[in-house]
Design an enzyme around this catalytic site. Structure first.
Site, PDB file in Angstrom:
ATOM      1  N   ASN A 134      -9.401  -1.051   5.992  1.00 43.94           N
ATOM      2  CA  ASN A 134      -9.736  -2.444   6.293  1.00 43.94           C
ATOM      3  C   ASN A 134     -10.565  -2.505   7.579  1.00 43.94           C
ATOM      4  O   ASN A 134     -10.380  -1.708   8.502  1.00 43.94           O
ATOM      5  CB  ASN A 134      -8.496  -3.340   6.353  1.00 43.94           C
ATOM      6  N   ILE A 135     -11.492  -3.441   7.587  1.00 37.66           N
ATOM      7  CA  ILE A 135     -12.424  -3.604   8.715  1.00 37.66           C
ATOM      8  C   ILE A 135     -12.429  -5.081   9.083  1.00 37.66           C
ATOM      9  O   ILE A 135     -12.978  -5.907   8.345  1.00 37.66           O
ATOM     10  CB  ILE A 135     -13.847  -3.131   8.320  1.00 37.66           C
ATOM     11  N   GLU A 136     -11.764  -5.404  10.173  1.00 42.71           N
ATOM     12  CA  GLU A 136     -11.631  -6.812  10.558  1.00 42.71           C
ATOM     13  C   GLU A 136     -12.791  -7.259  11.451  1.00 42.71           C
ATOM     14  O   GLU A 136     -13.632  -6.452  11.869  1.00 42.71           O
ATOM     15  CB  GLU A 136     -10.275  -7.011  11.255  1.00 42.71           C
ATOM     16  N   CYS A 173     -11.116  -5.805   3.118  1.00 48.15           N
ATOM     17  CA  CYS A 173      -9.926  -5.001   2.808  1.00 48.15           C
ATOM     18  C   CYS A 173     -10.294  -3.540   2.507  1.00 48.15           C
ATOM     19  O   CYS A 173     -11.427  -3.245   2.112  1.00 48.15           O
ATOM     20  CB  CYS A 173      -9.214  -5.558   1.581  1.00 48.15           C
ATOM     21  N   GLU A 201      -9.330  -1.608   0.013  1.00 47.12           N
ATOM     22  CA  GLU A 201      -9.666  -1.341  -1.396  1.00 47.12           C
ATOM     23  C   GLU A 201     -11.122  -1.691  -1.679  1.00 47.12           C
ATOM     24  O   GLU A 201     -11.837  -0.954  -2.358  1.00 47.12           O
ATOM     25  CB  GLU A 201      -8.780  -2.168  -2.338  1.00 47.12           C
ATOM     26  N   CYS A 257      -4.318  -7.165  -2.430  1.00 48.33           N
ATOM     27  CA  CYS A 257      -4.365  -8.636  -2.381  1.00 48.33           C
ATOM     28  C   CYS A 257      -5.058  -9.157  -3.639  1.00 48.33           C
ATOM     29  O   CYS A 257      -5.644  -8.389  -4.412  1.00 48.33           O
ATOM     30  CB  CYS A 257      -5.088  -9.107  -1.119  1.00 48.33           C
ATOM     31  N   CYS A 283      -8.814  -8.336  -3.990  1.00 46.47           N
ATOM     32  CA  CYS A 283      -9.027  -6.916  -4.319  1.00 46.47           C
ATOM     33  C   CYS A 283      -8.651  -6.626  -5.763  1.00 46.47           C
ATOM     34  O   CYS A 283      -9.308  -5.833  -6.430  1.00 46.47           O
ATOM     35  CB  CYS A 283      -8.258  -6.021  -3.355  1.00 46.47           C
TER      36      CYS A 283
HETATM   37  N1  THU Z   1      -5.533  -5.881   3.699  1.00 45.78           N
HETATM   38  C1  THU Z   1      -6.108  -4.865   3.000  1.00 45.78           C
HETATM   39  O1  THU Z   1      -6.915  -4.102   3.538  1.00 45.78           O
HETATM   40  N2  THU Z   1      -5.783  -4.746   1.692  1.00 45.78           N
HETATM   41  C2  THU Z   1      -4.882  -5.518   1.047  1.00 45.78           C
HETATM   42  O2  THU Z   1      -4.746  -5.414  -0.153  1.00 45.78           O
HETATM   43  C3  THU Z   1      -4.047  -6.446   1.813  1.00 45.78           C
HETATM   44  C4  THU Z   1      -4.615  -6.836   3.129  1.00 45.78           C
HETATM   45  C5  THU Z   1      -5.897  -6.039   5.114  1.00 45.78           C
HETATM   46  C6  THU Z   1      -6.707  -7.263   5.417  1.00 45.78           C
HETATM   47  C7  THU Z   1      -6.419  -7.462   6.881  1.00 45.78           C
HETATM   48  O3  THU Z   1      -7.275  -6.640   7.641  1.00 45.78           O
HETATM   49  C8  THU Z   1      -4.992  -6.947   7.049  1.00 45.78           C
HETATM   50  O4  THU Z   1      -4.730  -6.145   5.910  1.00 45.78           O
HETATM   51  C9  THU Z   1      -3.941  -8.040   7.151  1.00 45.78           C
HETATM   52  O5  THU Z   1      -4.056  -8.939   6.106  1.00 45.78           O
END
Ligand code: THU
Length: 132
Positions: free
Chosen positions: A42-44, A53, A55, A86, A89
């Site tokens: 994940n890259i915020e 996310c 995936e 999520c 995804c």
């Molecule tokens: N996140 C994912 O990378 N994949 C998921 O399926 C669930 C959520 C990440 C998004 C965000 O950076 C962090 O988890 C919290 O929601």
């Protein structure tokens, strides 16, 4: 495919997560039709909605390298439990997968849950629906 190995690859990919806001690191590893493996994390972003996310990072890497068919995908979250993809995804995985592919929710290398695409997104809306 050795899911223990795939789980380990996803766990390693998780290390690259950029999650300074949620502090929730996620890793993913996708297997394509020809058995290539693409990883993602994940890259915020400071503008939260611009975050991506793990995936989708992995899938977009695979697709952008010419691999449009996914055979399996492993995902690992905070490792205290099995993190499921999520909703967004799940939809993105469905675009490049058949109903029977395995989605592997990893807690550790030796502890993962396997579900099919159809189980985690029953009745998915797909390109076939657009042709009806
Ligand atoms: N996140 C994912 O990378 N994949 C998921 O399926 C669930 C959520 C990440 C998004 C965000 O950076 C962090 O988890 C919290 O929601």
């Amino acid at each position: 495919m050795d899911y223990k190995k795939l789980a380990k690859i996803a766990i390693d990919a998780r290390e690259n997560a950029y999650a300074p806001y949620s502090k929730f690191k996620v890793g993913a590893a996708v297997v394509t039709e020809d058995d290539s493996i693409y990883t993602g994390c994940n890259i915020e972003n400071a503008s939260y909605g611009a975050s991506n996310c793990a995936e989708r990072t992995a899938i977009f890497k695979a697709v952008s390298e010419g691999h449009k068919k996914i055979k399996a995908i492993a995902v690992v979250g905070d490792m205290s439990t099995h993190t499921y993809p999520c909703g967004i995804c799940r939809q993105v995985i469905a675009e490049f997968a058949t109903k029977d592919i395995n989605i592997i929710m990893v807690k550790s290398e030796d502890d993962y849950i396997i579900k099919t695409m159809e189980e985690i997104l029953p009745g998915a809306f797909t390109k076939e629906d657009l042709l009806k």
